[in-house]
Design a protein around this motif. Structure first.
Motif, mmCIF file in Angstrom:
data_model
loop_
_atom_site.group_PDB
_atom_site.id
_atom_site.type_symbol
_atom_site.label_atom_id
_atom_site.label_comp_id
_atom_site.label_asym_id
_atom_site.label_seq_id
_atom_site.Cartn_x
_atom_site.Cartn_y
_atom_site.Cartn_z
ATOM 1 N N ASP A 158 7.770 30.420 7.055
ATOM 2 C CA ASP A 158 6.967 31.112 8.059
ATOM 3 C C ASP A 158 5.940 30.118 8.579
ATOM 4 O O ASP A 158 5.366 29.346 7.790
ATOM 5 C CB ASP A 158 6.259 32.329 7.463
ATOM 6 C CG ASP A 158 7.213 33.479 7.133
ATOM 7 O OD1 ASP A 158 8.417 33.392 7.451
ATOM 8 O OD2 ASP A 158 6.733 34.469 6.555
ATOM 9 N N LYS B 154 9.227 33.111 11.944
ATOM 10 C CA LYS B 154 9.695 33.532 10.627
ATOM 11 C C LYS B 154 10.611 32.438 10.099
ATOM 12 O O LYS B 154 11.314 31.761 10.875
ATOM 13 C CB LYS B 154 10.454 34.862 10.699
ATOM 14 C CG LYS B 154 9.590 36.039 11.091
ATOM 15 C CD LYS B 154 8.613 36.360 9.991
ATOM 16 C CE LYS B 154 7.814 37.604 10.320
ATOM 17 N NZ LYS B 154 6.663 37.766 9.450
ATOM 18 N N LYS B 155 10.625 32.257 8.780
ATOM 19 C CA LYS B 155 11.483 31.256 8.159
ATOM 20 C C LYS B 155 12.914 31.406 8.675
ATOM 21 O O LYS B 155 13.453 32.511 8.739
ATOM 22 C CB LYS B 155 11.462 31.425 6.643
ATOM 23 C CG LYS B 155 12.326 30.426 5.916
ATOM 24 C CD LYS B 155 12.280 30.628 4.425
ATOM 25 C CE LYS B 155 13.180 29.608 3.735
ATOM 26 N NZ LYS B 155 13.142 29.756 2.280
ATOM 27 N N GLU C 158 14.537 36.621 18.216
ATOM 28 C CA GLU C 158 14.433 37.091 16.841
ATOM 29 C C GLU C 158 13.679 36.072 15.979
ATOM 30 O O GLU C 158 14.036 34.898 15.949
ATOM 31 C CB GLU C 158 15.827 37.346 16.258
ATOM 32 C CG GLU C 158 15.812 38.136 14.972
ATOM 33 C CD GLU C 158 15.209 39.525 15.130
ATOM 34 O OE1 GLU C 158 14.455 39.943 14.236
ATOM 35 O OE2 GLU C 158 15.470 40.185 16.162
ATOM 36 N N GLY C 159 12.584 36.521 15.367
ATOM 37 C CA GLY C 159 11.812 35.671 14.472
ATOM 38 C C GLY C 159 10.765 34.807 15.141
ATOM 39 O O GLY C 159 10.087 34.021 14.472
ATOM 40 N N LYS D 50 7.652 39.032 22.090
ATOM 41 C CA LYS D 50 8.818 38.538 21.364
ATOM 42 C C LYS D 50 9.570 37.554 22.254
ATOM 43 O O LYS D 50 9.937 37.879 23.378
ATOM 44 C CB LYS D 50 9.728 39.698 20.966
ATOM 45 C CG LYS D 50 10.939 39.267 20.173
ATOM 46 C CD LYS D 50 11.771 40.466 19.744
ATOM 47 C CE LYS D 50 12.991 40.029 18.985
ATOM 48 N NZ LYS D 50 13.777 41.172 18.505
ATOM 49 N N SER E 231 4.310 32.244 16.552
ATOM 50 C CA SER E 231 4.588 32.552 15.143
ATOM 51 C C SER E 231 6.092 32.546 14.920
ATOM 52 O O SER E 231 6.849 33.116 15.712
ATOM 53 C CB SER E 231 4.017 33.921 14.780
ATOM 54 O OG SER E 231 2.623 33.931 14.971
#
Length: 112
Positions: A93, A38-39, A17-18, A14, A36
């Motif tokens: 995403d 996240k939207k 966040e996201g 990680k 990767s």
């Protein structure tokens, strides 16, 4: 050094966040990572001495390099010169493949 891997078998780290990253392969002066998003996730504005190429595998992003903003989607590629500030914002995403030279020592897995 890791000269072969399968992204499905590499542990994700990680970033914030996201945003997650997998260090796929590295050796010599090259490294490849998979990131990767996240939207809505926004990477920190940053720079580093490494040259970088980012390839969008899937999704849609705004990629800022210096004063330029690029709308990127699957198949888009951008080059980031050494020491130039850059940032990514996920409009959906998304997955990026990042290639660095020289390798990012700060990304290497820690020995257990």
């Amino acid at each position: 050094m890791r000269t072969f891997s399968n992204a499905d078998q590499v542990a994700a780290r990680k970033i914030k966040e996201g945003i997650e990253m997998k260090v796929l392969v590295w050796s010599g002066k090259l490294m490849m990572t998979q990131v990767s998003f996240k939207k809505g996730a926004v990477g920190d504005l940053h720079s580093h001495p490494h040259e970088q190429i980012s390839y969008v595998v899937e999704g849609e992003l705004t990629y800022t390099v210096g004063e330029e903003k690029y709308h990127m989607k699957a198949g888009s590629v951008v080059y980031v010169p050494s020491n130039v500030k850059h940032q990514v914002e996920a409009l959906a995403d998304a997955v990026l493949l990042d290639v660095f030279t020289p390798i990012r020592e700060d990304y290497l897995p820690h020995p257990t």
